[in-house]
Design an enzyme around this catalytic site. Structure first.
Site, short mmCIF file in Angstrom:
data_model
loop_
_atom_site.label_atom_id
_atom_site.label_comp_id
_atom_site.label_asym_id
_atom_site.label_seq_id
_atom_site.Cartn_x
_atom_site.Cartn_y
_atom_site.Cartn_z
N GLU A 40 27.58 27.98 47.48
CA GLU A 40 26.67 28.96 46.85
C GLU A 40 27.29 29.48 45.54
OE1 GLU A 40 25.81 31.52 50.23
OE2 GLU A 40 25.01 29.77 51.26
N TYR A 99 28.29 37.63 54.71
CA TYR A 99 28.74 36.75 55.79
C TYR A 99 29.55 37.51 56.83
CZ TYR A 99 27.02 32.50 53.63
OH TYR A 99 26.20 31.52 53.13
C1 HEM Z 1 27.58 30.64 58.47
C2 HEM Z 1 26.59 31.50 58.25
C3 HEM Z 1 25.15 31.14 58.06
C4 HEM Z 1 24.47 30.06 58.52
C5 HEM Z 1 24.97 28.93 59.40
C6 HEM Z 1 23.10 30.18 58.04
C7 HEM Z 1 22.11 29.26 58.31
C8 HEM Z 1 20.84 29.32 57.81
C9 HEM Z 1 19.80 28.33 58.02
C10 HEM Z 1 19.95 27.07 58.87
C11 HEM Z 1 18.71 28.73 57.35
C12 HEM Z 1 17.36 28.00 57.26
C13 HEM Z 1 17.39 27.06 56.07
C14 HEM Z 1 16.07 26.33 55.91
O1 HEM Z 1 15.20 26.86 55.24
O2 HEM Z 1 15.92 25.22 56.43
C15 HEM Z 1 19.03 29.99 56.70
C16 HEM Z 1 18.14 30.74 55.95
C17 HEM Z 1 18.39 32.03 55.61
N1 HEM Z 1 19.59 32.71 55.66
FE1 HEM Z 1 21.31 31.99 56.41
N2 HEM Z 1 23.00 31.33 57.32
C18 HEM Z 1 24.22 31.94 57.30
C19 HEM Z 1 24.52 33.13 56.67
C20 HEM Z 1 23.61 33.97 56.08
C21 HEM Z 1 23.90 35.24 55.53
C22 HEM Z 1 25.30 35.86 55.40
C23 HEM Z 1 22.73 35.80 55.13
C24 HEM Z 1 22.54 37.16 54.50
C25 HEM Z 1 22.22 38.19 55.16
C26 HEM Z 1 21.69 34.83 55.41
C27 HEM Z 1 20.35 34.98 55.12
C28 HEM Z 1 19.40 33.99 55.24
C29 HEM Z 1 18.00 34.17 54.89
C30 HEM Z 1 17.37 35.46 54.37
C31 HEM Z 1 17.37 32.94 55.12
C32 HEM Z 1 15.88 32.62 54.93
C33 HEM Z 1 15.20 33.00 56.22
C34 HEM Z 1 13.76 32.62 56.28
O3 HEM Z 1 13.18 32.16 55.29
O4 HEM Z 1 13.20 32.80 57.37
N3 HEM Z 1 22.26 33.73 55.98
N4 HEM Z 1 20.32 30.32 56.98
#
Ligand code: HEM
Ligand SMILES: Cc1cc2nc3c(=O)[nH]c(=O)nc-3n(C[C@H](O)[C@H](O)[C@H](O)COP(=O)(O)OP(=O)(O)OC[C@H]3O[C@@H](n4cnc5c(N)ncnc54)[C@H](O)[C@@H]3O)c2cc1C
Length: 383
Positions: A124, A82
């Protein structure tokens, strides 16, 4: 201003972050990057989060938070990541908005980001703990023990834990992230619903091979899983995740699916056949043709073990000797809907929009229509 420029901001954010941390390219879905869907989902969620902090009338945000946390846990996201995401996201805000980002504005957005982040990190941590998963080792190796050709371009893979230990608990409707090492040296995760919970020792996923249309490439991971993976091969698989699950209740159920969405229907019908055969269930499925319709016989077999089960099918083209299926788009207007029906739907977004509109018009409350999206959820923050 951030809302207006949200997609420009996330479009800057990802290249910045991947330039510094190319290892993260192996965790993010590259197709969702190419199509911009993940950028849109991230941007929409951050804006919706900020809005609900200041607007008491804003819709509840809890389901968006839960969905993201489950997706993150399936991908093994860790708290320290994060800091990386926050650094690049806030830098992208400053790059795009320029002088508008005064020190005060920058500080306010940093606060929004870290409030959101800490809530996600806490949820988480709870999910990792509940599943007894160490976030430093979020994946387990599974051996493919069987392939089942279910329909044209649809293959089920039956998996057993390679360590010989017990399967994790799988709730009907949950998915796993499967990480594959591709022949070109790349590594990519994709989510697949646990399509059958009939066995206590085997986990089944059912993969529909995606064919690229309009010059777009074929699906990378689905092609690999359908065409290359064979019994004996090992796959890295996450703990089961996902919050679109069957709750215990005796209310009648309407399970609506299209195409690969049927993978969310079979585990529910099987679960009820084992635990609650008296619960009324109607399934409604849409597909291109009967040859594309995977798991049909298995769903009907499980349905026959229920006291009150009905099935309706729509095909774009119905075979001449098929006198039971409807032709054309799904139309639920003749399907009886009990007052207290609970609806689960899974399929492409335009399909779900169409069936949802029909159900709302018939008086089904929006709160009783749950849905699963087989990609980043661009709907959650709009409703
Ligand atoms: C406050 C911080 C964060 C927010 C608001 C956020 C938000 C989101 C959202 C909205 C999704 C899509 C969920 C869905 O499938 O509908 C997502 C997926 C994902 N997030 Fe985060 N995220 C955050 C932090 C992180 C961090 C720290 C990582 C690690 C590097 C990360 C990695 C991912 C990955 C790999 C996906 C799946 C992407 C995909 O399938 O295309 N996220 N996140
Ligand atoms: C919770 C959840 C559960 C799921 N359950 C299942 C399931 O049970 N069964 C199932 O089959 N699937 C399921 N999916 C979908 C699955 O995760 C994959 O998205 C699907 O298999 C496609 O992955 P792929 O790697 O084959 O395709 P990708 O390579 O990811 O391609 C996806 C699409 O993007 C297009 N694309 C790729 N690159 C570009 C580009 N550069 N420009 C333009 N377009 C591009 C491709 O042409 C294709 O249409 C689920 C998804 C989620 C989120």
């Amino acid at each position: 201003m951030v809302a207006e420029h949200a997609e420009q901001i996330t479009a800057r954010f990802y290249p910045r972050m991947f330039a510094e941390r190319p290892d993260l390219l192996r965790v993010f879905n590259e197709a969702n990057q190419a199509t911009g869907e993940q950028s849109k989902a991230l941007a929409a969620s951050v804006v919706a989060y900020a809005v609900q902090l200041i607007d008491p009338e804003a819709p509840s945000f809890a389901h968006v938070m839960t969905r993201i946390a489950h997706k993150h846990v399936s991908l093994g996201i860790r708290p320290e990541q994060y800091t990386v995401v926050g650094h690049h996201l806030l830098a992208a805000v400053a790059e795009v908005l320029g002088d508008a980002v005064t020190p005060q504005v920058a500080e306010a957005w940093a606060e929004v980001y870290w409030l959101f982040a800490t809530q996600l990190i806490a949820e988480e941590a709870r999910l990792y703990h509940q599943a007894d998963v160490d976030p430093l080792h979020p994946l387990r190796s599974y051996r493919v023990v069987r392939r089942i050709e279910e329909a044209d371009g649809v293959v089920s893979l039956v998996l057993v834990p390679a360590d010989g230990e017990a399967l994790p608990v799988v709730l009907p409707g949950q998915y796993v992230s499967v990480f594959v090492d591709l022949p070109d040296g790349g590594r990519q995760p994709r989510q697949y619903t646990v399509s059958s919970t009939a066995s206590e020792t085997r986990l089944q996923i059912t993969v529909s091979r995606l064919t690229g249309v309009g010059g777009n490439p074929d699906g990378r991971v689905s092609s690999y899983l359908c065409d290359v993976v064979r019994p004996g091969d090992l796959l890295d698989v996450s703990t089961p995740c996902g919050d679109v699950i069957l709750e215990s209740s005796s209310r009648p159920l309407l399970l609506i699916s299209a195409g690969a969405g049927i993978t969310t229907v079979l585990p529910v019908v099987e679960h009820l056949a084992r635990t609650q055969p008296q619960r009324p269930v109607v399934v409604a499925h849409a597909d291109r043709t009967q040859h594309d319709h995977a798991l049909r016989a298995t769903v009907l077999d499980a349905g026959r073990q229920l006291d009150d089960f009905d099935s309706h099918v729509w095909y774009e083209t119905v075979d001449v000797d098929d006198h039971q299926s409807h032709e054309g788009l799904m139309d639920l207007s003749d399907v009886p809907l009990p007052d207290d029906v609970q609806v689960f739907t899974c399929g492409p977004l335009p399909f779900m929009r169409h069936v949802r509109a029909g159900l709302l018009a018939r008086g089904v409350p929006a709160s009783e229509i749950r849905y699963e999206v087989f990609g980043p959820d661009l709907w959650a923050t709009q409703s």
